[in-house]
Design a protein around this motif. Sequence first.
Motif, mmCIF file in Angstrom:
data_model
loop_
_atom_site.group_PDB
_atom_site.id
_atom_site.type_symbol
_atom_site.label_atom_id
_atom_site.label_comp_id
_atom_site.label_asym_id
_atom_site.label_seq_id
_atom_site.Cartn_x
_atom_site.Cartn_y
_atom_site.Cartn_z
ATOM 1 N N ASP A 285 -2.110 3.556 2.053
ATOM 2 C CA ASP A 285 -0.970 3.743 1.086
ATOM 3 C C ASP A 285 0.400 3.486 1.804
ATOM 4 O O ASP A 285 0.523 3.834 3.153
ATOM 5 N N ALA A 286 1.120 3.191 1.008
ATOM 6 C CA ALA A 286 2.736 2.883 1.483
ATOM 7 C C ALA A 286 3.250 3.859 2.078
ATOM 8 O O ALA A 286 4.309 4.340 1.070
ATOM 9 N N GLU B 24 0.200 4.805 7.315
ATOM 10 C CA GLU B 24 0.464 4.132 8.610
ATOM 11 C C GLU B 24 -0.521 4.772 9.833
ATOM 12 O O GLU B 24 -0.993 4.096 10.494
ATOM 13 N N ARG C 226 1.651 -6.304 6.814
ATOM 14 C CA ARG C 226 1.702 -5.080 6.176
ATOM 15 C C ARG C 226 1.849 -5.371 4.570
ATOM 16 O O ARG C 226 2.911 -5.991 4.096
ATOM 17 N N TRP D 23 2.745 -3.881 1.141
ATOM 18 C CA TRP D 23 3.712 -2.676 0.654
ATOM 19 C C TRP D 23 3.863 -2.517 -0.843
ATOM 20 O O TRP D 23 4.556 -3.421 -1.469
ATOM 21 N N GLN E 77 4.412 -0.516 -4.457
ATOM 22 C CA GLN E 77 5.123 0.439 -5.104
ATOM 23 C C GLN E 77 4.254 0.878 -6.539
ATOM 24 O O GLN E 77 4.559 1.844 -7.073
ATOM 25 N N GLY F 77 2.720 -8.338 -4.145
ATOM 26 C CA GLY F 77 2.721 -7.798 -2.806
ATOM 27 C C GLY F 77 2.335 -8.694 -1.840
ATOM 28 O O GLY F 77 2.882 -9.101 -0.591
ATOM 29 N N ASN G 197 4.418 -6.399 10.664
ATOM 30 C CA ASN G 197 4.118 -4.991 11.189
ATOM 31 C C ASN G 197 5.198 -4.375 11.997
ATOM 32 O O ASN G 197 5.531 -3.138 11.675
ATOM 33 N N VAL H 49 7.415 -1.586 9.926
ATOM 34 C CA VAL H 49 7.009 -0.338 9.617
ATOM 35 C C VAL H 49 6.687 0.385 10.964
ATOM 36 O O VAL H 49 5.970 1.364 10.758
ATOM 37 N N TYR I 274 4.302 4.478 -7.237
ATOM 38 C CA TYR I 274 3.860 5.636 -6.217
ATOM 39 C C TYR I 274 4.361 6.973 -6.258
ATOM 40 O O TYR I 274 5.792 7.011 -6.645
ATOM 41 N N ASP J 244 11.006 5.438 1.935
ATOM 42 C CA ASP J 244 10.082 4.490 1.787
ATOM 43 C C ASP J 244 9.819 4.061 0.470
ATOM 44 O O ASP J 244 9.254 2.751 0.181
ATOM 45 N N HIS J 245 9.831 4.988 -0.559
ATOM 46 C CA HIS J 245 9.626 4.280 -2.096
ATOM 47 C C HIS J 245 10.617 5.147 -2.733
ATOM 48 O O HIS J 245 11.417 5.981 -2.666
#
Length: 461
Positions: A105-106, A111, A129, A131, A133, A143, A150, A153, A327, A382-383
């Motif tokens: 999950d982003a 993480e 990664r 990522w 949405q 994506g 990496n 993040v 998300y 992040d989102h």
Amino acid sequence: MSKSLIIAEKPSVAADIARALGGFTKHTDYFESDQYVVSSAVGHLLELVIPEEYEVKRGKWSFANLPVIPPHFDLNPIEKTSARLKLLSKLIKRKDIETLINACDAGREGELIFYYILRHVGTSKPVKRLWLQSMTPDAIRDGFTRLLDNSAVESLAEAAVSRSESDWLVGINGTRAMTAFNSQEGGFHKTTVGRVQTPTLAILVEREEKIKKFRPQNYWEIHGTFEASKGIYTGRWFDDKFNKDKAAQEAKPERLWEQKQAEAIHGKCQGKPGHVSEESKPSKEICPLLYDLTSLQRDANSRFGFSAKTTLGLAQALYEKHKVLTYPRTDSRALPEDYIATVKDTLLSLENTDYGKFARQVLASGWVVPNKRIFNNAKISDHFAIIPTSLSPTKLNEIEAKLYDLVTKRFLAIFFPAAEFLVTTRITRVENEPFKTEGKVMVNPGWQAVYGKSVKPDDQE
């Protein structure tokens, strides 16, 4: 031929990725194609533990052995998911696996799950990664065309580790200190402490104390009925010299705390004529911001009685299972500034649904334009905010449909103009005692049209 290993957070997400990319053969707990191997964790597979040489057994929980601050933490496999950890370790170590793709999950927790797996296995293979949405097939494929390094993040992973270790340190030291304190007179009285648990409990205790100390106090209000040429209206007496006092939070301009005073005003005004002054002002009401998780939970509770946990579960299902929402675990109420085209595509996808009338109106009116209240990179962490995807919902149950409707209507309404009202305040003075009457008439529904509001004809006002 070299391959990339994709590690998702849950088996259902791994299956979605395999379906979206295509060409996979299913094996026990993983999928494989010519280019990829896809598997998943099942949530957290490892937990923090104190190194054995620094551990203090329960019988020695005393102030003399505090604080417990080990120079480092070890990781222990969680017993019930140990088989999945062994599978991932085996896949990571395969010679044909050259690159690892973190598809957990982003967010911070995703993480942490992936970071702990890498640390346990001890691999140095390069990491990319994914990522996401939203979980639509198109979003998944897109994506994979823009995988992150990496390093982009790493700070999120470090924050997750810091939070995890601080939880452990606060919990262990606080619990052992309070247990030692409460066990001073003999016995073992375990008293748990937590970084989130204890402040939350303190808030509840403080609120309970206020409730216990509250003493009901009677007050009186005076309501008048007035007859005018156009009909009858009501007004409520108020103190026009009232000043708000923070120390007296229950005081309000319309409240009287002595019955004799209320009766005196009532007797003074009963049956007497009044003099009227009236003021009308236009007002506007803009649509609330797009939903983040907290505001969605709040609205779902007030409208449908859903608990915060229920709303999160529904939003997660609408994201993962049905793929009709973006998300949900977000604290942002804005969209990226380059998301205008995507918003228009989403509105186009709503044209043949029950929301089509409003989606077409937004597009035809050209209301999707740069607007810092809606599109603002500075307001995104992040989102971004929770909005519908371009997929039409099918097979939603009743409560899932309610939450989807809540999010979709807010998404549509945010692009509409403000609702316009005419607010009228009428003061009727009887024997110099003021009575207030307030009215609010909608002039233009604006965004409230999405929620079924409209301007009433004159004969219905």
